[in-house]
Motif scaffolding. Structure first.
Motif, PDB file in Angstrom:
ATOM      1  N   LYS A   8       0.727  -1.191  -0.117  1.00  0.00           N
ATOM      2  CA  LYS A   8      -0.063   0.034  -0.132  1.00  0.00           C
ATOM      3  C   LYS A   8       0.733   1.329   0.043  1.00  0.00           C
ATOM      4  O   LYS A   8       0.267   2.313  -0.277  1.00  0.00           O
ATOM      5  CB  LYS A   8      -0.861   0.093   1.135  1.00  0.00           C
ATOM      6  N   ARG A   9       2.027   1.251   0.545  1.00  0.00           N
ATOM      7  CA  ARG A   9       2.855   2.236   0.480  1.00  0.00           C
ATOM      8  C   ARG A   9       4.423   2.164  -0.554  1.00  0.00           C
ATOM      9  O   ARG A   9       4.681   1.083  -0.652  1.00  0.00           O
ATOM     10  CB  ARG A   9       3.463   2.714   1.953  1.00  0.00           C
ATOM     11  N   ASP A  10       4.639   3.330  -0.679  1.00  0.00           N
ATOM     12  CA  ASP A  10       6.066   3.242  -1.414  1.00  0.00           C
ATOM     13  C   ASP A  10       7.175   2.648  -0.847  1.00  0.00           C
ATOM     14  O   ASP A  10       7.179   2.717   0.374  1.00  0.00           O
ATOM     15  CB  ASP A  10       6.571   4.611  -1.967  1.00  0.00           C
ATOM     16  N   ILE A  11       7.847   1.648  -1.699  1.00  0.00           N
ATOM     17  CA  ILE A  11       9.006   0.952  -1.065  1.00  0.00           C
ATOM     18  C   ILE A  11      10.050   1.807  -0.268  1.00  0.00           C
ATOM     19  O   ILE A  11      10.494   1.304   0.825  1.00  0.00           O
ATOM     20  CB  ILE A  11       9.393  -0.065  -1.876  1.00  0.00           C
ATOM     21  N   ASN A  12      10.277   3.050  -0.729  1.00  0.00           N
ATOM     22  CA  ASN A  12      11.181   3.611  -0.007  1.00  0.00           C
ATOM     23  C   ASN A  12      10.642   4.198   1.367  1.00  0.00           C
ATOM     24  O   ASN A  12      11.602   4.392   2.207  1.00  0.00           O
ATOM     25  CB  ASN A  12      11.572   5.068  -0.868  1.00  0.00           C
ATOM     26  N   ALA A  13       9.424   4.518   1.416  1.00  0.00           N
ATOM     27  CA  ALA A  13       8.870   4.894   2.734  1.00  0.00           C
ATOM     28  C   ALA A  13       8.892   3.711   3.713  1.00  0.00           C
ATOM     29  O   ALA A  13       9.402   3.900   4.788  1.00  0.00           O
ATOM     30  CB  ALA A  13       7.794   5.388   2.625  1.00  0.00           C
ATOM     31  N   VAL A  62      16.856  -0.840  -1.074  1.00  0.00           N
ATOM     32  CA  VAL A  62      15.820  -1.238  -2.160  1.00  0.00           C
ATOM     33  C   VAL A  62      16.374  -1.897  -3.228  1.00  0.00           C
ATOM     34  O   VAL A  62      17.254  -1.415  -3.884  1.00  0.00           O
ATOM     35  CB  VAL A  62      14.886   0.151  -2.509  1.00  0.00           C
ATOM     36  N   PRO A  87       9.920  -5.266  -6.922  1.00  0.00           N
ATOM     37  CA  PRO A  87      10.687  -4.619  -5.895  1.00  0.00           C
ATOM     38  C   PRO A  87      10.792  -5.491  -4.592  1.00  0.00           C
ATOM     39  O   PRO A  87       9.791  -6.064  -4.286  1.00  0.00           O
ATOM     40  CB  PRO A  87      10.140  -3.099  -5.950  1.00  0.00           C
ATOM     41  N   TYR A 102       6.183  -6.118   0.860  1.00  0.00           N
ATOM     42  CA  TYR A 102       7.161  -6.211   0.053  1.00  0.00           C
ATOM     43  C   TYR A 102       8.108  -7.601   0.423  1.00  0.00           C
ATOM     44  O   TYR A 102       8.167  -7.460   1.690  1.00  0.00           O
ATOM     45  CB  TYR A 102       8.152  -5.051  -0.005  1.00  0.00           C
TER      46      TYR A 102
END
Length: 113
Positions: A36-41, A61, A70, A94
């Motif tokens: 649900k969120r960006d992998i960097n976050a 990442v 990812p 992830y």
């Protein structure tokens, strides 16, 4: 020379990632298949906790073996089953992939010509 450049890049990447401020929280394992969120976050919220696990020397990442999916990569100084058991297989949807890289250390600066 390539190995030296790669080692310098890796050291810089680890320094940048490890300097991101985060607030302590439990590593949430999301059972849903779609993040649900960006992998960097997600990495920014969990990197410090992952780095407290014995033998973990870096996190970043990356992509899974298919080179498209990812994932969060966890670098280990050595293969240690006890440490690997503490690393969740997934964080917030992830996949988490471990790789044994050996110890990571900062290199001296290159002399200027």
């Amino acid at each position: 020379m390539r190995a030296l450049i790669a080692a310098l890049w890796l050291s810089a990447a680890i320094l940048v990632v490890s300097s991101i401020p985060v607030y302590p929280q439990a590593m949430a394992q999301n059972t849903s298949s779609k993040p649900k969120r960006d992998i960097n976050a997600v990495l920014a919220d969990h990197d410090k906790q992952l780095l407290t696990i014995p033998d973990v020397v870096g996190v970043y990442v990356g992509t899974s073996d298919d080179r498209r999916t990812p994932c969060l990569k966890v670098m280990l100084a050595r293969a240690n089953p006890e440490s690997q058991q503490k690393i969740p297989p997934e964080i917030e949807g992830y996949p988490v992939v471990t790789e044994v890289t050996g110890d990571v250390r900062a290199l001296d600066r290159l002399p200027r010509d």
